[in-house]
Design a protein around this motif. Structure first.
Motif, PDB file in Angstrom:
ATOM      1  N   ILE A  11      -2.344 -42.258  65.324  1.00 21.45           N
ATOM      2  CA  ILE A  11      -2.703 -41.938  66.699  1.00 21.45           C
ATOM      3  C   ILE A  11      -3.377 -43.152  67.325  1.00 21.45           C
ATOM      4  CG2 ILE A  11      -2.893 -39.451  66.322  1.00 21.45           C
ATOM      5  CD1 ILE A  11      -5.979 -39.861  66.251  1.00 21.45           C
ATOM      6  N   SER A  12      -3.326 -43.189  68.644  1.00 19.20           N
ATOM      7  CA  SER A  12      -3.988 -44.251  69.392  1.00 19.20           C
ATOM      8  C   SER A  12      -4.478 -43.668  70.711  1.00 19.20           C
ATOM      9  CB  SER A  12      -3.021 -45.397  69.684  1.00 19.20           C
ATOM     10  OG  SER A  12      -2.586 -45.997  68.483  1.00 19.20           O
ATOM     11  N   LYS A  13      -5.636 -44.161  71.141  1.00 16.57           N
ATOM     12  CA  LYS A  13      -6.165 -43.746  72.446  1.00 16.57           C
ATOM     13  C   LYS A  13      -5.841 -44.838  73.458  1.00 16.57           C
ATOM     14  CE  LYS A  13     -10.062 -41.931  74.921  1.00 16.57           C
ATOM     15  NZ  LYS A  13     -11.326 -41.261  74.846  1.00 16.57           N
ATOM     16  N   LEU A  14      -5.097 -44.447  74.487  1.00 16.33           N
ATOM     17  CA  LEU A  14      -4.644 -45.385  75.504  1.00 16.33           C
ATOM     18  C   LEU A  14      -5.814 -45.937  76.318  1.00 16.33           C
ATOM     19  CD1 LEU A  14      -1.668 -43.257  76.867  1.00 16.33           C
ATOM     20  CD2 LEU A  14      -1.512 -45.221  75.322  1.00 16.33           C
ATOM     21  N   LEU A  15      -5.712 -47.210  76.683  1.00 13.19           N
ATOM     22  CA  LEU A  15      -6.688 -47.821  77.582  1.00 13.19           C
ATOM     23  C   LEU A  15      -6.391 -47.502  79.048  1.00 13.19           C
ATOM     24  CD1 LEU A  15      -7.140 -51.370  75.987  1.00 13.19           C
ATOM     25  CD2 LEU A  15      -8.834 -49.517  76.091  1.00 13.19           C
ATOM     26  N   ALA A  16      -5.167 -47.064  79.317  1.00 12.80           N
ATOM     27  CA  ALA A  16      -4.726 -46.750  80.678  1.00 12.80           C
ATOM     28  C   ALA A  16      -3.590 -45.737  80.567  1.00 12.80           C
ATOM     29  CB  ALA A  16      -4.254 -48.021  81.379  1.00 12.80           C
ATOM     30  N   PRO A  17      -3.176 -45.130  81.677  1.00 16.46           N
ATOM     31  CA  PRO A  17      -2.039 -44.201  81.625  1.00 16.46           C
ATOM     32  C   PRO A  17      -0.785 -44.888  81.063  1.00 16.46           C
ATOM     33  CG  PRO A  17      -3.199 -43.959  83.700  1.00 16.46           C
ATOM     34  CD  PRO A  17      -3.789 -45.166  83.016  1.00 16.46           C
ATOM     35  N   ILE A  18       0.035 -44.121  80.389  1.00 17.60           N
ATOM     36  CA  ILE A  18       1.219 -44.661  79.719  1.00 17.60           C
ATOM     37  C   ILE A  18       2.165 -45.369  80.690  1.00 17.60           C
ATOM     38  CG2 ILE A  18       2.603 -42.550  79.854  1.00 17.60           C
ATOM     39  CD1 ILE A  18       2.421 -44.801  76.745  1.00 17.60           C
ATOM     40  N   ASP A  19       2.165 -44.969  81.953  1.00 21.75           N
ATOM     41  CA  ASP A  19       3.057 -45.592  82.931  1.00 21.75           C
ATOM     42  C   ASP A  19       2.380 -46.713  83.725  1.00 21.75           C
ATOM     43  OD1 ASP A  19       1.364 -43.939  84.344  1.00 21.75           O
ATOM     44  OD2 ASP A  19       2.952 -42.963  85.505  1.00 21.75           O
ATOM     45  N   SER A  20       1.209 -47.158  83.282  1.00 25.31           N
ATOM     46  CA  SER A  20       0.482 -48.208  83.994  1.00 25.31           C
ATOM     47  C   SER A  20       1.028 -49.592  83.630  1.00 25.31           C
ATOM     48  CB  SER A  20      -1.002 -48.150  83.646  1.00 25.31           C
ATOM     49  OG  SER A  20      -1.194 -48.589  82.308  1.00 25.31           O
ATOM     50  N   PRO A  21       0.800 -50.588  84.477  1.00 21.16           N
ATOM     51  CA  PRO A  21       1.211 -51.958  84.159  1.00 21.16           C
ATOM     52  C   PRO A  21       0.598 -52.471  82.850  1.00 21.16           C
ATOM     53  CG  PRO A  21       0.652 -51.792  86.483  1.00 21.16           C
ATOM     54  CD  PRO A  21       0.267 -50.479  85.851  1.00 21.16           C
ATOM     55  N   LEU A  22      -0.620 -52.046  82.523  1.00 16.81           N
ATOM     56  CA  LEU A  22      -1.269 -52.484  81.288  1.00 16.81           C
ATOM     57  C   LEU A  22      -0.459 -52.102  80.045  1.00 16.81           C
ATOM     58  CD1 LEU A  22      -3.822 -53.789  79.990  1.00 16.81           C
ATOM     59  CD2 LEU A  22      -4.726 -51.472  79.815  1.00 16.81           C
ATOM     60  N   ARG A  92      -0.067 -56.146  65.937  1.00 17.35           N
ATOM     61  CA  ARG A  92      -0.934 -57.285  66.281  1.00 17.35           C
ATOM     62  C   ARG A  92      -1.462 -57.202  67.711  1.00 17.35           C
ATOM     63  NH1 ARG A  92       3.054 -61.207  63.966  1.00 17.35           N
ATOM     64  NH2 ARG A  92       2.456 -61.306  61.781  1.00 17.35           N
ATOM     65  N   GLU A  93      -0.671 -56.605  68.593  1.00 20.66           N
ATOM     66  CA  GLU A  93      -1.020 -56.537  70.013  1.00 20.66           C
ATOM     67  C   GLU A  93      -1.757 -55.252  70.394  1.00 20.66           C
ATOM     68  OE1 GLU A  93      -0.306 -59.032  72.278  1.00 20.66           O
ATOM     69  OE2 GLU A  93       0.307 -60.189  70.529  1.00 20.66           O
ATOM     70  N   ARG A  94      -1.995 -54.357  69.461  1.00 21.64           N
ATOM     71  CA  ARG A  94      -2.505 -53.019  69.791  1.00 21.64           C
ATOM     72  C   ARG A  94      -3.817 -53.024  70.564  1.00 21.64           C
ATOM     73  NH1 ARG A  94      -2.721 -52.828  63.935  1.00 21.64           N
ATOM     74  NH2 ARG A  94      -4.833 -53.258  63.276  1.00 21.64           N
ATOM     75  N   ASN A  95      -4.652 -54.036  70.360  1.00 23.73           N
ATOM     76  CA  ASN A  95      -5.936 -54.062  71.077  1.00 23.73           C
ATOM     77  C   ASN A  95      -5.770 -54.263  72.574  1.00 23.73           C
ATOM     78  OD1 ASN A  95      -7.316 -53.654  68.694  1.00 23.73           O
ATOM     79  ND2 ASN A  95      -7.619 -55.836  68.327  1.00 23.73           N
ATOM     80  N   LYS A  96      -4.606 -54.721  73.012  1.00 24.29           N
ATOM     81  CA  LYS A  96      -4.328 -54.861  74.447  1.00 24.29           C
ATOM     82  C   LYS A  96      -4.083 -53.505  75.102  1.00 24.29           C
ATOM     83  CE  LYS A  96      -0.852 -57.540  75.154  1.00 24.29           C
ATOM     84  NZ  LYS A  96       0.283 -58.487  75.179  1.00 24.29           N
ATOM     85  N   TRP A  97      -3.639 -52.526  74.324  1.00 24.93           N
ATOM     86  CA  TRP A  97      -3.195 -51.240  74.868  1.00 24.93           C
ATOM     87  C   TRP A  97      -4.057 -50.046  74.477  1.00 24.93           C
ATOM     88  CZ3 TRP A  97       1.230 -53.283  71.721  1.00 24.93           C
ATOM     89  CH2 TRP A  97       1.920 -54.284  72.413  1.00 24.93           C
ATOM     90  N   PHE A  98      -4.745 -50.157  73.326  1.00 23.64           N
ATOM     91  CA  PHE A  98      -5.445 -49.006  72.765  1.00 23.64           C
ATOM     92  C   PHE A  98      -6.913 -49.307  72.506  1.00 23.64           C
ATOM     93  CE2 PHE A  98      -1.080 -48.996  70.836  1.00 23.64           C
ATOM     94  CZ  PHE A  98      -0.545 -48.057  71.691  1.00 23.64           C
ATOM     95  N   GLU A  99      -7.725 -48.255  72.606  1.00 23.70           N
ATOM     96  CA  GLU A  99      -9.139 -48.372  72.269  1.00 23.70           C
ATOM     97  C   GLU A  99      -9.303 -48.601  70.773  1.00 23.70           C
ATOM     98  OE1 GLU A  99     -11.640 -45.140  73.481  1.00 23.70           O
ATOM     99  OE2 GLU A  99     -11.056 -45.330  75.586  1.00 23.70           O
TER     100      GLU A  99
END
Length: 149
Positions: A11-22, A92-99
């Motif tokens: 599981i991952s907690k999103l930093l922004a809505p799934i449809d966001s530019p982030l 490797r990139e997960r910290n850009k998208w998830f808490e």
């Protein structure tokens, strides 16, 4: 003798809505990584929603948590996919998208080969790791248990 497969949830907690530019880079890779998983040695099954991935499914009370579940013939097959394919780039990139997780984000457990795990099973396994650490009921790559036969 009963045959067992390995179920996994992460599981991952999103930093922004799934449809966001982030999240655009993450979302753009989903189909490719899911297809890679399905073509990988030992792949058996994965949880899918209407969009052919599980990002729209809301299993947890926190609507920002997304779930990924799959089943593999062996732990070695899952490790090969997770740590030796293009999947590594996503990790490797997960910290850009998830808490950063505050509790267990991964659980592994053995299931009979003719059983499809449910999101409820996954929640129980994650809760077990948070409460008890790795056990035969739910474990991580760090503390692998063999199937109980």
């Amino acid at each position: 003798m009963q045959k067992y497969y390995l179920a996994q949830v992460n599981i991952s907690k999103l930093l922004a809505p799934i449809d966001s530019p982030l999240l655009a880079d993450f979302v753009a890779q989903l189909d490719e990584i899911n297809a890679l998983a399905e073509k990988s040695k030992g792949f058996v099954w994965r949880l899918k929603g209407d969009n052919e991935n599980a990002t729209a499914l809301r299993i947890f009370d926190d609507a920002d948590i997304i779930i990924n579940m799959s089943v593999w013939e062996t732990i070695e097959d899952l490790k090969e996919f997770a740590f030796k394919t293009a999947h590594v780039g996503v990790m490797r990139e997960r910290n850009k998208w998830f808490e950063k997780p505050s509790g267990a984000m991964l659980a592994l457990w053995w299931i009979p080969h003719n059983y499809t795990p449910t999101p409820h099973d996954a929640k129980e396994r994650l809760e077990s790791i948070n409460k008890n650490g790795s056990t035969p009921f739910a474990f991580t790559f760090k503390d692998v248990f063999l199937p109980i036969v």
